[in-house]
Scaffold this active site. Structure first.
Site, short mmCIF file in Angstrom:
data_model
loop_
_atom_site.label_atom_id
_atom_site.label_comp_id
_atom_site.label_asym_id
_atom_site.label_seq_id
_atom_site.Cartn_x
_atom_site.Cartn_y
_atom_site.Cartn_z
N ASP A 246 0.85 -1.19 0.00
CA ASP A 246 0.00 0.00 0.00
C ASP A 246 0.89 1.25 0.00
O ASP A 246 1.88 1.31 -0.73
CB ASP A 246 -0.96 -0.07 1.20
CG ASP A 246 -2.07 0.97 1.16
OD1 ASP A 246 -2.93 0.90 0.26
OD2 ASP A 246 -2.08 1.86 2.02
N HIS B 182 -7.29 -6.59 -0.34
CA HIS B 182 -6.25 -5.58 -0.24
C HIS B 182 -5.24 -5.88 0.88
O HIS B 182 -4.04 -5.77 0.68
CB HIS B 182 -6.89 -4.21 -0.01
CG HIS B 182 -5.91 -3.10 0.12
ND1 HIS B 182 -5.23 -2.58 -0.97
CD2 HIS B 182 -5.48 -2.39 1.20
CE1 HIS B 182 -4.42 -1.61 -0.56
NE2 HIS B 182 -4.56 -1.48 0.75
N ASP C 219 -8.04 -7.40 -4.86
CA ASP C 219 -7.82 -6.08 -4.26
C ASP C 219 -8.72 -5.06 -4.94
O ASP C 219 -8.69 -4.92 -6.16
CB ASP C 219 -6.34 -5.68 -4.43
CG ASP C 219 -5.97 -4.42 -3.66
OD1 ASP C 219 -6.87 -3.76 -3.11
OD2 ASP C 219 -4.77 -4.11 -3.63
#
Length: 312
Positions: free
Chosen positions: A115, A283, A254
């Site tokens: 991320d 995710h 995701d």
């Protein structure tokens, strides 16, 4: 151990002693576990998590004789939480991460990012590649978008003035709605203890400024400060790691990073990278598929020739 520290162990789920690093914008929390002479594995989280995200990974690598370092970005985990939004600019996050990691004088490190931990942590590797022997990349980005980026409805709402503040800082929707629900293929993966650990750093409106700052910086296309930043730093990373080990483990469900980011951006930048595609993960792949990701990491750090000696 005092009560405030005991509260942060979450019944033993997070047994690591806190360490602190001072920056001009506030104090950062990190943990540094395992043997000092073990090859360092550096874990960098994204939004709205903290180093707790890597709790199983830390246990695994230290058990193998590696040194584990995991930091909390400013505004997250046990780090300070200023309310000024300018301190949460991606470039400033990256500068603080670099400063903390440089203070540890690491050598032969493996960097694990996911991320927003990608742009933040990989900047250190791009600027100081001599310290990093390999990259273990989970779903993230570090390249300029080639076209307009379609954003999910909820992320567009978070970016909207007033509405986003009410959702993220008021209702705590990024944690309760995304981390606990939409960001997981199997929300039942999170226990009550895990949820308590993710809720603890952000008990009120003022402590959630860092969470809101991230979605408002997602590049919506090729132009903009974050796109320019990752393009410049990403070019350095490509040049420095074109002949170093790169492993990518990507969740195929995701809602934030599509497979096009993997195929059209990462594999163009690092065509030599080895890839594992994880079909049933959302995710937060560290929660959804840790039983897949951790063995991949152990194989990468123990099975390659990056490190001298495979731990027993």
């Amino acid at each position: 151990m005092n009560n405030s520290e005991a509260d942060w162990t979450f019944g033993g789920a997070w047994p690591y002693a806190p360490k602190w690093f001072d920056t001009p914008e506030g104090r950062l929390h990190y943990i540094d576990e395992g043997p000092r002479d073990g090859p360092p594995i550096v874990f960098v989280h994204g939004n709205p998590t903290w180093s707790y995200l890597y709790r199983r990974f830390i246990k695994a690598v230290t058990g193998w004789g590696f040194r584990a370092i995991a930091m909390d970005h400013l505004g997250f985990g046990r780090s300070d939480k200023p309310t000024r939004t300018d301190v949460y600019a991606i470039a400033r996050h990256a500068d603080r991460c670099e400063a903390l990691l440089e203070s540890l004088n690491l050598e032969n490190a493996t960097l694990v990012v996911q991320d927003w931990g990608g742009p933040i942590g990989l900047t250190w590797a791009a600027r100081r590649p001599e310290r990093v022997s390999g990259l273990f990349v989970l779903n993230t980005f570090f390249q300029r978008p080639v076209r307009e980026v379609p954003l999910p409805t909820i992320l567009r709402a978070f970016r909207t003035p007033v509405v986003g503040d009410l959702l993220v800082k008021g209702a705590h929707a990024f944690v309760k709605g995304f981390l606990f629900e939409a960001g997981l293929n199997d929300p039942a993966r999170l226990t009550a203890t895990d949820k308590a650990a993710y809720l603890a750093p952000h008990p009120d409106w003022s402590s959630r400024s860092g969470i809101l700052a991230f979605p408002r910086q997602i590049p919506s296309g090729p132009n903009g400060p974050v796109s320019d930043f990752v393009a410049a730093e990403g070019a350095k990373l490509e040049a420095a790691f074109d002949n170093k080990p790169v492993k990518i483990v990507w969740p195929m469900k995701d809602v934030a990073f599509s497979v096009e980011t993997l195929d059209g951006m990462w594999l163009k930048a690092f065509p030599h990278a080895k890839v594992t595609r994880v079909e049933d993960s959302g995710h937060f792949i560290q929660e959804d598929a840790h039983e897949i990701v951790i063995p991949e990491l152990m194989d990468f750090i123990g099975g390659s020739n990056m490190h001298s000696g495979r731990p027993a």
